[in-house]
Design a protein around this motif. Structure first.
Motif, mmCIF file in Angstrom:
data_model
loop_
_atom_site.group_PDB
_atom_site.id
_atom_site.type_symbol
_atom_site.label_atom_id
_atom_site.label_comp_id
_atom_site.label_asym_id
_atom_site.label_seq_id
_atom_site.Cartn_x
_atom_site.Cartn_y
_atom_site.Cartn_z
ATOM 1 N N ASP A 170 0.855 -1.199 0.000
ATOM 2 C CA ASP A 170 0.000 0.000 0.000
ATOM 3 C C ASP A 170 0.880 1.234 0.000
ATOM 4 O O ASP A 170 1.494 1.575 1.020
ATOM 5 N N LYS A 171 0.955 1.907 -1.105
ATOM 6 C CA LYS A 171 1.866 3.043 -1.215
ATOM 7 C C LYS A 171 1.472 3.849 -2.440
ATOM 8 O O LYS A 171 0.537 3.498 -3.162
ATOM 9 N N SER A 172 2.200 4.907 -2.693
ATOM 10 C CA SER A 172 2.043 5.667 -3.935
ATOM 11 C C SER A 172 3.314 5.456 -4.744
ATOM 12 O O SER A 172 4.411 5.592 -4.201
ATOM 13 N N ILE A 173 3.155 5.133 -6.019
ATOM 14 C CA ILE A 173 4.345 4.885 -6.841
ATOM 15 C C ILE A 173 4.247 5.655 -8.152
ATOM 16 O O ILE A 173 3.158 5.999 -8.606
ATOM 17 N N SER A 174 5.404 5.922 -8.743
ATOM 18 C CA SER A 174 5.389 6.464 -10.100
ATOM 19 C C SER A 174 4.958 5.328 -11.019
ATOM 20 O O SER A 174 5.424 4.196 -10.875
ATOM 21 N N ALA A 175 4.071 5.658 -11.942
ATOM 22 C CA ALA A 175 3.475 4.587 -12.746
ATOM 23 C C ALA A 175 4.480 3.937 -13.682
ATOM 24 O O ALA A 175 4.307 2.802 -14.098
#
Lengths: 448, 323
Positions: free
Chosen positions: A395-400
Motif C-alpha cells: 500500500d503506497k504511492s508509486i510512479s506509474a
C-alpha cells in the motif's frame, strides 16, 4: 479469377513492408536503442556538498528546478467524488525531485506532502507494530471457514472486529497471491492495513528510489504478486481449494519480485533510518547490528558517528532481498558488507511536507547496487508511504513508470537573461506560428 | 487522384494501424500487465515482448512512409522531421550515446512537438463540427501531454524556472470518461440501419461486453483487485486513478472497445470513420505514454496527416495541389 497484383502501382507498399520486416527482424535479433527524446530528471554537476542537517537548503539547489513526478494513488478517494471506505490510502499524489552530483557523490532531493504529520514509529521488522491486514466481506458475514484455512496454512491468527470484518495478525506478504486471486471467491476480501492511531498501531513514513539495472528498453517498475519464493506450493486443504479454482496451487513468482531484470532500491524509513525515529538507536548499537548480520566494520564506524541513512534492497525475478545485512526486512542477498551505512540521508518535516535528501558515492558501495557513471541515463521509480494513513508494504504511492534520470556532465543551465514570462510567451508563439503556417498552406491548397 | 494511389495509401495506412495497435497492445499494455495474471507462462511473456519489439520497429518505418505518402501541406517538412527524429536518433545513438540531451537534439525534439501540434490542427481542420467535438477530449489529452513535455524540457534542460507545478491528478481519467462518451456518440452517428452494419455493431457490442463484464465482476467488490487493476491501468494505459473507480474504468473499456470496433468496421462513408477512430487511438495512446521516445511524437504526426489527407481526399478538396 484472381486479379493480378499491380506491383508497379503499389511499389511504396511493398518497399514499406519489406523495410518493416527487415527492421523488425533486426530489432528482434539485436535490439538497438530507439531514438530518444530529452525527458525526465537531470542530475547536474555542482560544486558543494550536501547539508544533511537542513536538506534542500544548499545553494546549488537554487539553480536546479524541481521535476514533478505524478504518483499512482492507491486505495484512496482523494479528489474523486466516489465512495471509498478504505482506511489505508495512497496519500501522495506527487513527489518533487531534484538531482545533482559533485564529482564523488550523487545527491537526490525528494519533497512530498504528508497531511497526516510525521510518523516516527519503528518498522515491523525491527520493533514496530505488525503489518496486520484487514479482511472483510462487503456482501455479508465473513466466510470464517475459509478464513481459518487461510490463516492456518500461513500460520497466522486473527480476531474479528464484527461479523464482516477481521484482522489477521501477521504480515500478509506470503498470502498475497491467495488474497488476490482466490479468497474473494470464498467471500474474503482484502480491505487494507489495520490502523489504530490512538493505540500507536500505524507504520513509519517511507520513501524509496528504485534504480533499474536490467537491459529492457521499456521495463515495468511494478512488482509481482506471488508467494514466499518462486514455485511455492500452497499446502494442505487451502492448496486444494486454490488448485480447484485456478488449476494449480503453485505460485510462479515471489511477492515483490520484478518482472524483468534487477533493480536496486534505496529506502528511507522514518522510524528506523532517521535519527528521530523510534528504532534508530537499534542501529547505533553495534552489538545489535552484528546480531542482524551487519558487518563489524560498518557497525563500529556507524556507532561512533551515527547519521541518517537509507537501506539498500535488491529485487529481481526471483525475489526481493536485503543487501549487506542478515535479512532484517527480506532475505539477504549478500553477506555482511562494509558499505552498509554508505548511503546518507537528511530529513525534515515542515509545512506539511517531508523533505528527504539521499546522498551516496557514485561508485557502487556494495554488490547488487547501482554504479552511477556521469553521462549515462538511468531508469528510476519513486515511491512513498504515509504511515499514519495505514500505508505499508504494497500500500503506497508509486510512479506509474520508470522516469529517466540523466547524470549530466555539465552544470545547471544558466537562467536566461530575459524574463521567463517573455520566453514562455515566445515559445508558445513559435508553436502558434507553426500551426498558422500549416493552416495557411491548407487554405492555399483549398483555393487551388 | 488515381484509384491506384488511393489503394496504395489505404494499404500503407492499414499496415501502420495494425503495427501501432500491436505495439500498443503488446509492448505498452500487455507486458506490464502480464505479471498480474495468476499464472502467466514465461514463453508467452517472451513471445509478447518479441512481437512488441517487432511492431515498434515497424511503426518506426511506417511513420516515415506515411508522411511521405500523404500528400499534405508541408509534407516534406513532416517527412524530414519524422525521419530525422526517429532514424537520425538511432544513428546518433550509435556514434554519440549522449546525443539526446545535447542542444541540437533538444531543438529537434521541440520542433517535433511543434509539428505534432500543427499536424493535429490540420487534422481537426478537415473534420466536421460534430467530429471535432467528439475528438476534443483526445486532442485535449494530447495537448496537455505535449505542453507538459515542453515545460519539462524547458525547465530541466534549459533552466527556465517556469514553475512546473503542473499537478493534474486524474486528468487522464476525466479525459478517458469524456473520450468514451464522445467516441460512443461518433459510433452512433456512423450507424446506418442496414443488416450488414447492424451485424457489425452487434459483434462490436458482444466484444465490448466480453471485455468489460469480467473485469467489472472481478473488481466491483474486491478492494485488492481494484488495487491491482489500478496499477495495471496506470502502467498499461497511463490512466492514473483511484482503485475505487476501477469498476467505472472497466465499463469505459467496454465503451471504447464498442466504439472503436464499430467505427473501424463501418464502411458506410468510405474510410471516414476508420481514420477518425485511428486518430483517436493514437492520440490517446501516445498522450498517456512515456515521452522519452521520439516515436510517440512521430506517431501523432503520421496519424494526423493521414486523417487530413484522407478526409480531404474523400471530400475532393485535397490532393493534387500538394503533389
Amino acid at each position: 479469377m484472381l486479379k493480378k497484383p499491380n506491383f508497379k502501382g503499389n511499389w511504396l507498399v511493398y518497399i514499406a513492408i519489406a523495410l518493416v520486416v527487415v527492421m523488425g527482424a533486426v530489432y528482434v535479433v539485436e535490439p538497438v536503442a530507439l531514438a530518444q527524446a530529452p525527458s525526465g530528471i537531470v542530475a547536474y554537476k555542482i560544486t558543494g556538498n550536501a547539508n544533511l542537517s537542513n536538506p534542500g537548503s544548499e545553494n546549488f539547489w537554487n539553480k536546479i528546478p524541481y521535476y514533478n513526478a505524478s504518483l499512482v494513488p492507491n486505495l484512496s478517494q482523494q479528489l474523486l467524488p466516489l465512495l471509498a471506505n478504505v482506511p489505508t490510502s495512497g496519500e501522495t499524489p506527487y513527489v518533487m525531485v531534484k538531482a545533482a552530483w559533485n564529482g564523488t557523490d550523487i545527491i537526490i532531493l525528494l519533497q512530498w506532502p504528508d497531511r497526516y504529520g510525521p510518523s516516527l514509529v519503528g518498522a515491523d521488522s525491527v520493533s514496530g507494530p505488525g503489518h496486520w491486514p484487514v479482511v472483510y466481506n462487503p456482501n455479508g458475514p465473513l466466510n470464517v471457514t475459509f478464513l481459518n484455512e487461510l490463516t492456518s496454512a500461513f500460520h497466522r491468527s486473527y480476531f474479528m472486529i464484527n461479523s464482516s470484518y477481521a484482522v489477521i495478525k501477521g504480515s500478509p506478504r506470503p498470502m498475497e497471491y491467495v488474497l488476490a486471486y482466490v479468497a474473494p471467491k470464498y467471500g474474503v476480501y482484502f480491505y487494507g492495513y489495520y490502523v489504530n492511531v490512538s493505540e500507536g498501531h500505524y507504520y513509519p513514513d517511507r520513501a524509496a528510489i528504485m534504480w533499474y539495472m536490467g537491459s529492457e528498453q521499456s521495463p515495468s517498475d511494478c512488482m509481482n504478486i506471488g508467494g514466499p519464493h518462486p514455485g511455492y506450493t500452497i499446502p494442505g486443504p487451502l492448496g486444494q481449494l486454490v488448485k480447484s479454482y485456478l488449476g494449480t496451487n503453485v505460485e510462479q513468482y515471489t511477492g515483490g519480485s520484478l518482472s524483468s531484470g534487477a533493480a536496486n532500491i534505496w529506502e528511507w524509513i522514518s522510524g528506523a533510518t532517521y535519527q528521530n525515529g523510534s528504532d534508530f538507536n537499534y542501529f547505533t548499537n553495534s552489538t545489535w547490528d552484528l546480531s542482524q548480520g551487519i558487518s563489524t566494520q560498518a557497525a563500529e564506524q556507524f556507532s561512533s558517528s551515527p547519521h541518517g541513512f537509507f537501506v539498500n534492497l535488491m529485487t529481481n525475478q526471483t525475489g526481493l532481498y536485503d543487501i549487506g545485512d542478515g535479512g532484517i526486512w527480506y532475505p539477504n542477498a549478500t553477506g555482511p558488507e562494509p558499505g552498509y551505512f554508505s548511503g546518507y540521508t537528511g530529513a525534515k518535516y515542515s509545512n506539511g511536507m517531508w523533505t528527504v535528501e539521499f546522498v551516496r558515492p557514485l561508485a557502487a558501495t556494495m554488490p547488487d547496487t547501482i554504479n552511477i557513471t556521469p553521462g549515462q541515463t538511468y531508469n528510476i521509480a519513486l515511491a512513498t508511504w504515509i504511515g499514519k494513513a495505514g500505508e505499508t508494504s504494497w500500500d503506497k504511492s508509486i510512479s506509474a513508470n520508470f522516469i529517466p534520470l540523466t547524470v549530466s556532465t555539465s552544470g545547471p543551465p544558466s537562467p536566461p537573461p530575459i524574463p521567463y514570462a517573455v520566453i514562455a510567451v515566445a515559445a508558445i508563439g513559435i508553436i502558434v506560428s507553426a500551426v498558422a503556417v500549416g493552416l495557411v498552406f491548407y487554405s492555399a491548397g483549398r483555393r487551388e | 487522384m488515381s484509384s491506384q494511389e488511393v489503394t496504395q495509401f489505404n494499404l500503407i495506412f492499414a499496415v501502420f494501424s495494425v503495427l501501432f495497435v500491436l505495439q500498443f497492445a503488446l509492448r505498452q499494455f500487455l507486458l506490464p500487465v502480464l505479471p498480474f495474471m495468476p499464472s502467466p507462462s514465461s514463453s508467452l511473456v517472451t513471445a509478447a515482448g518479441l512481437a512488441g519489439t517487432f511492431s515498434v520497429a515497424g511503426v518506426a518505418v511506417m511513420v516515415s512512409v506515411l508522411t511521405y505518402a500523404a500528400r499534405v501541406p508541408l509534407r516534406w517538412l513532416y517527412f524530414a522531421a519524422v525521419t530525422l527524429a526517429v532514424w537520425g536518433g538511432v544513428v546518433a545513438g550509435l556514434v554519440y550515446p549522449d546525443y539526446y540531451y545535447s542542444a541540437p537534439w533538444i531543438t529537434v525534439a521541440l520542433l517535433l512537438v511543434a509539428l505534432s501540434l500543427a499536424s493535429m490542427a490540420l487534422a481537426l481542420r478537415s473534420l466536421s463540427v460534430i467530429e471535432i467535438i467528439a475528438m476534443l477530449p483526445f486532442v485535449a489529452a494530447q495537448a496537455i501531454s505535449l505542453i507538459s513535455y515542453v515545460l519539462n524540457v524547458l525547465e530541466e534542460y534549459m533552466g527556465f524556472a517556469i514553475g512546473q507545478s503542473l499537478i493534474l491528478p486524474y486528468i487522464t481519467l476525466y479525459m478517458a470518461v469524456a473520450g468514451a462518451l464522445t467516441s460512443l456518440a461518433m459510433s452512433f452517428i456512423a450507424f446506418r440501419p442496414r443488416p450488414g452494419v447492424m451485424a457489425r455493431y452487434a459483434v462490436a457490442a458482444a466484444l465490448a461486453f466480453g471485455i468489460s463484464f469480467p473485469l467489472y465482476s472481478l473488481t466491483a467488490n474486491n478492494v485488492m483487485m481494484q488495487h491491482i487493476m489500478d496499477m495495471v491501468f496506470a502502467l498499461g494505459l497511463g490512466i492514473l486513478t483511484t482503485p475505487t473507480s476501477v469498476p467505472l474504468i472497466s465499463a469505459l473499456m467496454g465503451v471504447y472497445a464498442f466504439s472503436i470496433v464499430s467505427l473501424l468496421a463501418n464502411p458506410s462513408d468510405g474510410h471516414r470513420y476508420m481514420y477518425d477512430g485511428a486518430l483517436m487511438a493514437v492520440l490517446m495512446a501516445t498522450a498517456v505514454g512515456s515521452r522519452a521516445l521520439a516515436i510517440s511524437f512521430a506517431s501523432v504526426i503520421a496519424a494526423s496527416v493521414s486523417v487530413y489527407y484522407a478526409r480531404g481526399r474523400l471530400s475532393g478538396n485535397v490532393g493534387k495541389a500538394y503533389y
